[in-house]
Design a protein around this motif. Sequence first.
Motif, PDB file in Angstrom:
ATOM      1  N   PHE A  40     -11.991  36.042  40.541  1.00  0.00           N
ATOM      2  CA  PHE A  40     -12.274  34.709  41.072  1.00  0.00           C
ATOM      3  C   PHE A  40     -13.664  34.255  40.628  1.00  0.00           C
ATOM      4  N   GLU A  41     -13.914  32.977  40.733  1.00  0.00           N
ATOM      5  CA  GLU A  41     -15.204  32.407  40.396  1.00  0.00           C
ATOM      6  C   GLU A  41     -15.898  31.931  41.667  1.00  0.00           C
ATOM      7  N   PHE A  42     -17.231  32.043  41.683  1.00  0.00           N
ATOM      8  CA  PHE A  42     -18.017  31.589  42.824  1.00  0.00           C
ATOM      9  C   PHE A  42     -19.311  30.964  42.321  1.00  0.00           C
ATOM     10  N   GLN A  43     -20.007  30.260  43.198  1.00  0.00           N
ATOM     11  CA  GLN A  43     -21.273  29.620  42.840  1.00  0.00           C
ATOM     12  C   GLN A  43     -22.437  30.503  43.269  1.00  0.00           C
ATOM     13  N   ASN A  44     -23.410  30.672  42.357  1.00  0.00           N
ATOM     14  CA  ASN A  44     -24.603  31.408  42.756  1.00  0.00           C
ATOM     15  C   ASN A  44     -25.563  30.470  43.487  1.00  0.00           C
ATOM     16  N   LEU A  45     -26.741  30.954  43.825  1.00  0.00           N
ATOM     17  CA  LEU A  45     -27.677  30.155  44.638  1.00  0.00           C
ATOM     18  C   LEU A  45     -28.287  28.984  43.874  1.00  0.00           C
ATOM     19  N   ASP A  46     -28.093  28.978  42.555  1.00  0.00           N
ATOM     20  CA  ASP A  46     -28.538  27.848  41.732  1.00  0.00           C
ATOM     21  C   ASP A  46     -27.371  26.952  41.337  1.00  0.00           C
TER      22      ASP A  46
END
Length: 479
Positions: free
Chosen positions: A344-350
């Motif tokens: 799966f794909e996720f968003q990092n803190l940036d």
Amino acid sequence: MKKSKLSVLFFTFFALIASHFTQGQSLESNPRKVSLPKKENNASEQYITIDLQQTEENGITLNSFLNEHFLKSLEAYPKYLKSIPETYRNIPAHDSVYFFTAEWRTLNLNYQAYKSGDVTKKDLLELYKSQYKDTLGFTKQKYDNIAIYAVGFRKNKQFLIGDMNKNKDFGDDHLFEYDSNFRNTVEENTQILNTVKSSNYSYEIKIEEKKHHFNRKFILYPNVNNHWWPNIEPKKRGYFSLFSLSDYWKGEKTINGKTMNIAYLGYMNKYGKLYVKPKEIPSNLGEYGFDKQFLYNLNDSIVINNSLYVTDSVATDIAKVYLRKVKDVAKNYGTRIGSYLQDFEFQNLDNQTIATQNIITEKPFTLLEFWGTWCGPCVALTPELKKTQQEFASQLNMISIAVDQDAERVKKYVTKKKLNWTQGFIKQEIPRKNKILENLAIDSYPTLFLIDHKGRILYRGYSDSLESIKNIIRKLTKP
């Protein structure tokens, strides 16, 4: 039976409630269902029968939502409550005492309250109609006495006793007794409950127009941490207690070349849960939540050695469980130990997109954590995670995905604590809508996954699982 640890229950309570009302199924079951062909059109389907036997063995950690519930106050029925000391014999000697019921047949309880004058006939008929659609059978219905429980104190002890045979006499019932302060420390001393001698409990349930009788084992124990009634006055809170079934049904079966431990938890065959776990995976009895990953609802899908089965049904006497084979599968994607993590794909803190497959293949192991800055056990785990990263720097990738309200708050925490591994962010929403959390059945924080470089889940655990995870890495990398 091993008691569940309750130390992180408070942090998961609202997530459990939100999921129950928004998804209509337990978070402890695999959320991915399959579309099943009709039986009459699929002659190739194979049914497997597993024989079960009733036991009190400490084989698994039972789920508290399935096997126990708080005793119910009778203060809504003051006349009935007042009559108990006058009509019940052999109430234990006490300095103080309160009376409760565990009655789950609301109609039966309200009939007793009707007899005492707490409930009007009109209200009782309305209640009957709401459950049975009409009032024609009202006079034919059999109304038993209900089980009354006495919870009291004498000297430095707290006692609990139930009139389990409903004869209005406590003299022939088992007395449970604890140190008076145990009620305040039970969450830290659950091991004591495993030494408590159980007593007998019998009940009848009507299933498909036939009555079925069950003989069970139970214990009573005090616990002041009743989250359902947080605003109750402190004096009464000291009497809060739990009725807990201490038995379950268990069996073992080799299915498709793999030996499986199978158990059933619940009061009857339709509203419980199945526990299905490969025998080769040991039960970590002291670890919060470990066993719940192996719980299934009826009609859930389960993959055993690359064959897809459905938990079809349970016999009315709970002596047999039936699994139905649907098809063979190439790869078992899921959320439990032994299955494979779906990329799966996720968003990092940036706010950059990160794919798990690009990280998992870098080193032999990956530790995937779901956490939040609002979560006490998560924050407490941070120092141990840093030590784990240092110990296994050449062997272990780490991904921490915060489920939180504000990414900036998470970023400040990560910077302050000098957490230099991959950090992700998911916006915290109630009711929960995020597909990553839904697909991975994240219902507690923190949740930890240990994954190998091929994506296979080697371990799934919670705040007290880190040592088990480190031991697996040590074992698999030992020369």
